[in-house]
Design an enzyme around this catalytic site. Structure first.
Site, short mmCIF file in Angstrom:
data_model
loop_
_atom_site.label_atom_id
_atom_site.label_comp_id
_atom_site.label_asym_id
_atom_site.label_seq_id
_atom_site.Cartn_x
_atom_site.Cartn_y
_atom_site.Cartn_z
N LYS A 190 1.27 -1.19 -0.43
CA LYS A 190 -0.22 -0.17 -0.15
C LYS A 190 1.20 1.74 -0.37
O LYS A 190 0.43 2.88 -0.51
CB LYS A 190 -1.11 0.13 1.37
N LYS A 213 -4.39 -10.71 -6.08
CA LYS A 213 -5.46 -10.77 -5.19
C LYS A 213 -6.88 -9.66 -6.12
O LYS A 213 -6.39 -8.60 -6.84
CB LYS A 213 -5.13 -10.62 -4.41
N LYS A 229 -11.20 -4.21 -4.10
CA LYS A 229 -12.19 -3.67 -5.36
C LYS A 229 -12.01 -2.34 -4.98
O LYS A 229 -12.57 -1.64 -5.32
CB LYS A 229 -13.33 -3.84 -3.97
P1 TYM Z 1 -11.40 -6.09 3.01
O1 TYM Z 1 -11.97 -4.66 3.82
O2 TYM Z 1 -9.50 -5.95 2.07
O3 TYM Z 1 -11.69 -7.78 2.41
C1 TYM Z 1 -12.92 -8.15 2.95
C2 TYM Z 1 -12.37 -9.46 3.46
O4 TYM Z 1 -12.36 -10.02 1.67
C3 TYM Z 1 -11.47 -10.97 2.28
N1 TYM Z 1 -11.18 -10.76 0.40
C4 TYM Z 1 -10.14 -11.54 -0.37
N2 TYM Z 1 -11.05 -12.78 0.06
C5 TYM Z 1 -10.52 -13.58 -1.14
N3 TYM Z 1 -10.19 -13.48 -2.44
C6 TYM Z 1 -10.07 -11.60 -2.35
N4 TYM Z 1 -9.37 -11.34 -4.59
C7 TYM Z 1 -10.05 -10.91 -1.26
N5 TYM Z 1 -10.10 -9.75 -1.30
C8 TYM Z 1 -10.59 -9.78 0.07
C9 TYM Z 1 -10.27 -10.08 3.07
O5 TYM Z 1 -9.74 -10.98 3.33
C10 TYM Z 1 -11.10 -9.75 4.39
O6 TYM Z 1 -11.55 -11.58 4.66
N6 TYM Z 1 -7.90 -5.94 6.95
C11 TYM Z 1 -9.71 -5.99 6.51
C12 TYM Z 1 -10.77 -5.71 7.60
C13 TYM Z 1 -11.00 -5.78 9.16
C14 TYM Z 1 -11.09 -7.09 9.28
C15 TYM Z 1 -10.54 -7.09 10.65
C16 TYM Z 1 -11.17 -8.28 9.48
C17 TYM Z 1 -10.69 -4.57 9.63
N7 TYM Z 1 -10.36 -5.28 11.30
C18 TYM Z 1 -11.08 -7.55 12.22
C19 TYM Z 1 -11.00 -9.20 10.18
C20 TYM Z 1 -11.27 -8.88 11.41
C21 TYM Z 1 -9.39 -5.84 5.51
O7 TYM Z 1 -8.75 -4.35 4.47
O8 TYM Z 1 -10.37 -6.31 4.50
#
Ligand code: TYM
Length: 336
Positions: free
Chosen positions: A119, A201, A204
């Site tokens: 990032k 990956k 969004k």
């Molecule tokens: P975020 O918003 O990037 O993504 C949300 C969830 O989607 C999963 N994910 C994917 N899984 C499979 N293939 C992909 N291409 C893909 N892109 C995203 C992510 O693994 C995630 O589970 N840091 C986290 C948000 C967060 C969080 C937490 C998660 C904040 N606090 C506490 C768990 C527990 C994040 O940026 O997710």
């Protein structure tokens, strides 16, 4: 008649950032599994709006995306009575524990985080401290609720590991403060790849043709898959190293239909990539259409959305405060 004592359910916490409309990767890797877990576990699902501002967000857009995301969680079928659905910023204990845990985490540990490296390369004009300490806030999110399991995609593995390290460290200093959580990953689809760069990956926050959004129209879905990168040898085979594009489409299809990979590959063998793309288009449209219909309904009911997030914040706040107060007492702060 005497009732058998109810067994205490294990606790789950997970989150998603309102940094764009969720992608099919978010859906397959995380969101749809949340729905599957709601009966068996005591679940909290959080819209990680505090995390989203590690990258600059336009205020009106952040607000719109946050509400939209809540509506989508309801549209995928999450029951707001069974699950606690809330905005992270509505529960101030997240920011508070974030500070405390900062003081139990080392610079070296944060410097190793690959997401920070990625990032900060992508947002070189805004390498803020929040981007650096993001995994500490995330650890706080999980530990506040004494979560046993954290259902996420594979890209969160490193963050989960550091969360476990921080929990173990704090427990080592003060005794039993935190439950040390485990990651919970889907068998298929834990890493859905970009349609244009299938070695990265699906995200969004990437350009539009790299990802399918949960709210894409059937036409947009068809167009994006038609343009998806494959390769030139025209053989349908699951081999992520040699054939990342084709393997990604196969994985998406498997994840959406539930068909085992072997059977799928056998059924499609000898067919062209056009056929694979049609099949994955059809499966995606079929999955997303009912979600989109429910989304439109829920978005029309602002009062309902408001009642869901208000109740969610109240329920989450009670649990969060319990852990925060326990930690603060252990550290040596004077109780209020
Ligand atoms: P975020 O918003 O990037 O993504 C949300 C969830 O989607 C999963 N994910 C994917 N899984 C499979 N293939 C992909 N291409 C893909 N892109 C995203 C992510 O693994 C995630 O589970 N840091 C986290 C948000 C967060 C969080 C937490 C998660 C904040 N606090 C506490 C768990 C527990 C994040 O940026 O997710």
């Amino acid at each position: 008649m005497e009732q058998a004592p109810k067994e205490k359910k294990q606790r789950i916490l997970s989150g998603i950032q309102p940094s764009g409309t969720p992608s099919l990767g978010n859906y397959i890797g995380a969101m749809r599994n949340w729905k599957l877990l709601e009966d068996q576990y005591d679940c909290l699902y959080m819209i990680a709006d505090l995390h989203a501002i590690t990258v600059r967000q336009e205020p009106a857009k952040l607000r719109a995306q946050s509400i939209q995301l809540l509506a989508l969680l309801l549209a995928i079928g999450l029951d707001p009575e069974k699950n606690v659905l809330f905005f992270q910023s509505h529960v101030p204990q997240h920011a508070q524990i974030g500070w405390l845990l900062n003081c139990y985490t080392y610079m070296g540990e944060m410097s190793r985080m690959t997401q920070f490296k990625d990032k900060s390369a992508k947002h070189a004009d805004n390498i803020n401290c929040g981007l650096f300490t993001y995994p500490i806030l995330m650890a706080g999110d999980i530990l506040l609720y004494q979560a046993n399991l954290v259902p996420v995609g594979h890209d969160q593995t490193q963050h989960l590991e550091i969360c476990r390290d921080i929990a173990t460290r704090v427990n080592g200093v003060y005794g039993n403060v935190f439950t040390v959580p485990e990651g919970y990953y889907p068998k298929v689809g834990a890493r859905v790849m970009s349609l244009q760069e299938p070695t990265r990956k699906m995200s969004k926050s990437d350009p539009d043709d790299c990802f399918i959004s949960i709210l894409d129209t059937p036409d947009a879905i068809r167009r994006k898959y038609r343009r998806a990168v494959t390769d030139s040898d025209a053989e349908i085979r699951f081999d992520p190293a040699a054939k990342p594009g084709v393997s990604n489409l196969l994985s998406i299809l498997c994840a959406l239909t539930g068909e085992p990979m072997d059977a799928l590959v056998e059924r499609l063998s000898g067919k062209g990539y056009g056929e694979l793309k049609s099949a994955v288009t059809e499966a995606t449209v079929e999955t997303l259409s009912p979600i989109q219909a429910r989304f439109n309904q829920v978005m029309g009911d602002k009062a309902y959305l408001e009642s869901v997030y208000r109740t969610g914040a109240q329920r989450a706040g009670i649990l969060a405060e319990r852990t925060l107060a326990k930690l603060m007492k252990k550290i040596g702060f004077i109780a209020k």
